[in-house]
Design a protein around this motif. Structure first.
Motif, mmCIF file in Angstrom:
data_model
loop_
_atom_site.group_PDB
_atom_site.id
_atom_site.type_symbol
_atom_site.label_atom_id
_atom_site.label_comp_id
_atom_site.label_asym_id
_atom_site.label_seq_id
_atom_site.Cartn_x
_atom_site.Cartn_y
_atom_site.Cartn_z
ATOM 1 N N ALA A 234 25.960 42.789 22.129
ATOM 2 C CA ALA A 234 25.363 43.637 22.958
ATOM 3 C C ALA A 234 25.620 43.019 24.427
ATOM 4 O O ALA A 234 25.760 41.787 24.367
ATOM 5 N N HIS B 222 19.251 42.243 16.103
ATOM 6 C CA HIS B 222 18.843 43.652 16.808
ATOM 7 C C HIS B 222 17.709 43.531 17.740
ATOM 8 O O HIS B 222 18.043 44.354 18.948
ATOM 9 N N MET C 189 18.457 44.918 21.589
ATOM 10 C CA MET C 189 17.361 45.921 22.142
ATOM 11 C C MET C 189 16.861 45.276 23.540
ATOM 12 O O MET C 189 16.512 46.018 24.422
ATOM 13 N N LEU D 25 19.359 45.249 26.150
ATOM 14 C CA LEU D 25 19.674 46.687 26.596
ATOM 15 C C LEU D 25 18.409 47.377 27.255
ATOM 16 O O LEU D 25 18.718 48.203 28.163
ATOM 17 N N GLU E 115 19.990 54.880 26.944
ATOM 18 C CA GLU E 115 21.118 55.394 26.707
ATOM 19 C C GLU E 115 21.703 55.931 27.929
ATOM 20 O O GLU E 115 22.909 56.243 27.909
ATOM 21 N N TRP F 7 26.217 48.142 26.396
ATOM 22 C CA TRP F 7 27.017 48.570 25.019
ATOM 23 C C TRP F 7 25.996 47.450 23.987
ATOM 24 O O TRP F 7 25.644 46.479 24.370
ATOM 25 N N SER F 8 26.052 48.183 22.822
ATOM 26 C CA SER F 8 25.556 47.391 21.707
ATOM 27 C C SER F 8 26.439 47.930 20.393
ATOM 28 O O SER F 8 26.663 48.961 20.409
ATOM 29 N N TRP G 23 24.836 48.215 17.772
ATOM 30 C CA TRP G 23 24.092 49.326 16.820
ATOM 31 C C TRP G 23 23.724 50.614 17.999
ATOM 32 O O TRP G 23 23.494 51.536 17.203
ATOM 33 N N THR G 24 24.185 50.581 19.130
ATOM 34 C CA THR G 24 24.291 51.947 19.730
ATOM 35 C C THR G 24 25.709 52.576 20.075
ATOM 36 O O THR G 24 25.577 53.802 20.373
#
Length: 149
Positions: free
Chosen positions: A57, A118, A122, A125, A138, A144-145, A147-148
């Motif tokens: 991330a 994670h 988060m 982010l 978003e 960027w991650s 997970w996303t």
């Protein structure tokens, strides 16, 4: 504090995940400019593409970068130096300027367990939301991650 003093006690282990924070010189807001943010993101991706590390991330804030990264073939100091040097050179060229872009050194934290990866991502982010730059993670274009996507 000198950069060499910051490295005392630092451990750099292949496969280990770290959070890194790198701050612009004098907290200058270089990345308010979308073109400069795009250059920084390109250089983060380049580290991955070359196999030096694996990004999990990252977020490019107006005056600093947060990066959750798993080390590959290069030590922590090497990937931080490579990112800062290559991005500074490219940004200075784009702006027709010289001089420092980044503050010396960086802050790092070894992520102790896979379970917290994670959570760290988060948190990284969420920086633009906490800074009032966007209302939803978003919607921020410079993050960027794994997970996303």
């Amino acid at each position: 504090m000198s950069s060499s003093r910051l490295r005392i006690g630092r451990c750099s282990l292949p496969g280990q995940a770290y959070t890194l924070t790198m701050v612009c010189h004098n907290r200058h807001r270089w990345f308010d400019d979308p073109g400069m943010a795009a250059i920084a993101m390109h250089h983060l991706r380049d580290i991955d593409q070359r196999g030096y590390a694996r990004s999990l991330a990252w977020v490019v804030m107006p005056d600093h970068v947060h990066w959750l990264v798993e080390l590959g073939t290069q030590p922590l100091e090497g990937i931080a130096r490579r990112f800062k040097s290559s991005s500074a050179l490219a940004i200075n060229r784009a702006l027709g300027r010289g001089g420092a872009l980044w503050q010396a050194g960086y802050h790092d934290h070894a992520v102790r367990s896979d379970d917290s990866l994670h959570r760290h991502a988060m948190y990284i982010l969420g920086n633009p939301v906490r800074a009032g730059l966007t209302e939803q993670i978003e919607d921020y274009p410079y993050a960027w991650s794994l997970w996303t996507g």
